[in-house]
Design a protein around this motif. Sequence first.
Motif, PDB file in Angstrom:
ATOM      1  N   ARG A   1       0.838  -1.212  -0.106  1.00 35.76           N
ATOM      2  CA  ARG A   1       0.173   0.148   0.208  1.00 35.76           C
ATOM      3  C   ARG A   1       1.038   0.976   0.300  1.00 35.76           C
ATOM      4  N   GLN A   2       2.131   1.088   0.854  1.00 37.87           N
ATOM      5  CA  GLN A   2       3.336   2.691   0.949  1.00 37.87           C
ATOM      6  C   GLN A   2       4.201   1.454   1.378  1.00 37.87           C
ATOM      7  N   LYS A   3       4.570   2.539   1.127  1.00 37.17           N
ATOM      8  CA  LYS A   3       6.338   2.331   1.808  1.00 37.17           C
ATOM      9  C   LYS A   3       6.540   2.737   2.741  1.00 37.17           C
ATOM     10  N   LEU A   4       7.644   2.054   3.687  1.00 35.74           N
ATOM     11  CA  LEU A   4       7.947   2.336   4.859  1.00 35.74           C
ATOM     12  C   LEU A   4       7.825   3.970   5.099  1.00 35.74           C
ATOM     13  N   ALA A   5       9.310   4.797   4.123  1.00 36.14           N
ATOM     14  CA  ALA A   5       9.524   5.598   3.638  1.00 36.14           C
ATOM     15  C   ALA A   5       8.113   6.331   3.700  1.00 36.14           C
ATOM     16  N   GLU A   6       7.435   6.518   3.470  1.00 37.69           N
ATOM     17  CA  GLU A   6       6.731   7.192   3.103  1.00 37.69           C
ATOM     18  C   GLU A   6       5.125   7.301   4.193  1.00 37.69           C
ATOM     19  N   LEU A   7       5.518   6.958   5.326  1.00 38.61           N
ATOM     20  CA  LEU A   7       4.713   7.114   6.654  1.00 38.61           C
ATOM     21  C   LEU A   7       5.829   7.623   7.451  1.00 38.61           C
ATOM     22  N   PRO A   8       5.407   8.920   7.823  1.00 36.09           N
ATOM     23  CA  PRO A   8       6.535   9.744   8.481  1.00 36.09           C
ATOM     24  C   PRO A   8       6.225   9.786   9.795  1.00 36.09           C
ATOM     25  N   ALA A   9       4.968   9.244  10.837  1.00 32.02           N
ATOM     26  CA  ALA A   9       5.930   8.876  12.310  1.00 32.02           C
ATOM     27  C   ALA A   9       6.584   7.442  11.880  1.00 32.02           C
ATOM     28  N   LEU A  10       6.462   6.495  11.442  1.00 31.85           N
ATOM     29  CA  LEU A  10       7.180   5.111  11.426  1.00 31.85           C
ATOM     30  C   LEU A  10       8.344   5.195  10.728  1.00 31.85           C
ATOM     31  N   TRP A  11       8.519   5.795  10.012  1.00 36.53           N
ATOM     32  CA  TRP A  11       9.842   6.006   9.162  1.00 36.53           C
ATOM     33  C   TRP A  11      10.618   6.721  10.046  1.00 36.53           C
ATOM     34  N   ALA A  12      10.690   7.713  10.795  1.00 35.05           N
ATOM     35  CA  ALA A  12      11.169   8.536  11.475  1.00 35.05           C
ATOM     36  C   ALA A  12      11.624   7.774  13.084  1.00 35.05           C
ATOM     37  N   TYR A  13      11.010   7.205  13.534  1.00 40.62           N
ATOM     38  CA  TYR A  13      11.020   6.211  14.439  1.00 40.62           C
ATOM     39  C   TYR A  13      11.757   5.099  13.996  1.00 40.62           C
ATOM     40  N   ALA A  14      11.408   4.374  12.470  1.00 42.42           N
ATOM     41  CA  ALA A  14      12.478   2.917  12.504  1.00 42.42           C
ATOM     42  C   ALA A  14      14.255   3.846  12.101  1.00 42.42           C
ATOM     43  N   ARG A  15      14.284   5.093  11.746  1.00 37.58           N
ATOM     44  CA  ARG A  15      15.625   5.399  12.035  1.00 37.58           C
ATOM     45  C   ARG A  15      15.989   6.110  12.803  1.00 37.58           C
ATOM     46  N   ASP A  16      14.903   6.549  13.700  1.00 34.73           N
ATOM     47  CA  ASP A  16      15.872   6.819  15.748  1.00 34.73           C
ATOM     48  C   ASP A  16      16.492   5.441  15.926  1.00 34.73           C
ATOM     49  N   LEU A  17      15.879   4.239  15.828  1.00 34.34           N
ATOM     50  CA  LEU A  17      16.239   3.189  16.446  1.00 34.34           C
ATOM     51  C   LEU A  17      17.377   2.541  15.696  1.00 34.34           C
ATOM     52  N   PHE A  18      17.275   2.831  14.495  1.00 35.86           N
ATOM     53  CA  PHE A  18      18.635   2.389  13.510  1.00 35.86           C
ATOM     54  C   PHE A  18      19.564   2.788  13.854  1.00 35.86           C
ATOM     55  N   GLN A  19      19.489   4.193  14.477  1.00 32.39           N
ATOM     56  CA  GLN A  19      20.721   5.359  15.115  1.00 32.39           C
ATOM     57  C   GLN A  19      21.364   4.922  16.045  1.00 32.39           C
ATOM     58  N   THR A  20      20.616   4.843  16.819  1.00 31.75           N
ATOM     59  CA  THR A  20      20.939   3.799  18.205  1.00 31.75           C
ATOM     60  C   THR A  20      21.777   2.995  18.480  1.00 31.75           C
ATOM     61  N   PRO A  21      22.789   3.178  19.222  1.00 35.72           N
ATOM     62  CA  PRO A  21      23.985   1.505  19.052  1.00 35.72           C
ATOM     63  C   PRO A  21      22.607   0.615  18.918  1.00 35.72           C
TER      64      PRO A  21
END
Length: 349
Positions: free
Chosen positions: A238-258
């Motif tokens: 339906r959409q990419k994760l990168a097209e869901l503002p909160a979830l995409w930012a949340y996932a990047r936040d975790l990705f950048q967390t050690p």
Amino acid sequence: MTGDGSYERDRTYITTRITADGQDGYPVEPGRYRLVIARACPWANRSAIVRRLMGLEGVLSMGIAGPLHDERSWVFHLDPGGRDPVLGIERLQEAFLLRDPGYPSGITVPAIVDIPTGRVVTNDFERITLDLGSEWAAHQRDGAPDLYPERRRDEIDDVAGKVYRDVNDGVYQCGFAGDQEAYDTAYRRLWERLDWLEERLTDRRYLVGDTVTEADVRLFPTLVRFDAVYHGHFKCNRQKLAELPALWAYARDLFQTPGFGDTIDFAQIKAHYYVVHHQINPTGIVPRGPDPRGWLSPHGREELGGRPFGDGTPPGPPPPPERVPPLGSSPTNASPVTASPITAGRRHR
């Protein structure tokens, strides 16, 4: 597969536990056990994250199966000689058969193996992470976070249960559906839950409370694989994760967390799904995209407050043998996956 075409996961696991008091016959002992994962597998990814966050690298070694396997087992085809250097085995199946020569269920990761006997102790992926965070407390690093605080356990269990049913397992229910109606049902439930998560994470940094918890550990492995695999390969489009503002930012936040992004190897993830799932992708062609460099872009979630480790501290860098290839400047994050005749399997993870 059920009679109505829907995919049903085999939930039969070896539930023996490794505990501080050794109540199941397996006491916590530094150096005695080996955690076996595959970088490709989201269920194993959870245990790799928690082991990192708890700082258990020095007391619980980790074997890494390659991304390719057949219906028999995960194999160590990336290791020299095709054998795990500690267990000395070619296939994880060997440890399961030492435990039970007639073992009837799937050979799954994560699994913890007793090194002296070579026998698998458990492959109960949900219990493994909880026990690494509690039963291994005497050996955790200073500053290890509490991922399952007692005061929030009911809420963590509730959120994690919904995430498991509709998202973690939901993408597989879409990908392995046997008919249109089963797929449509799974697709609807997946996106209803992702919409719920998008709304929940709009004004809060983490799923439960203001720190990383077990709930975040369980959601992240699905999100990080979503655009690379589930969106197209599993028809969750339906959409990419990168097209869901909160979830995409949340996932990047975790990705950048050690402890999170430093467990991710996109090349191995894609090799597994696109090569092993021959019934879905019979050509075995692995797509070059998407460009993973977006995972390092600013996420702005600090404005929501919260502290990822609470009163704890970030883990140090992973040991050199466990470091994944940096995203770097290559749009494919290409890392070589050793050629192997093991190309197709039927055990869906």
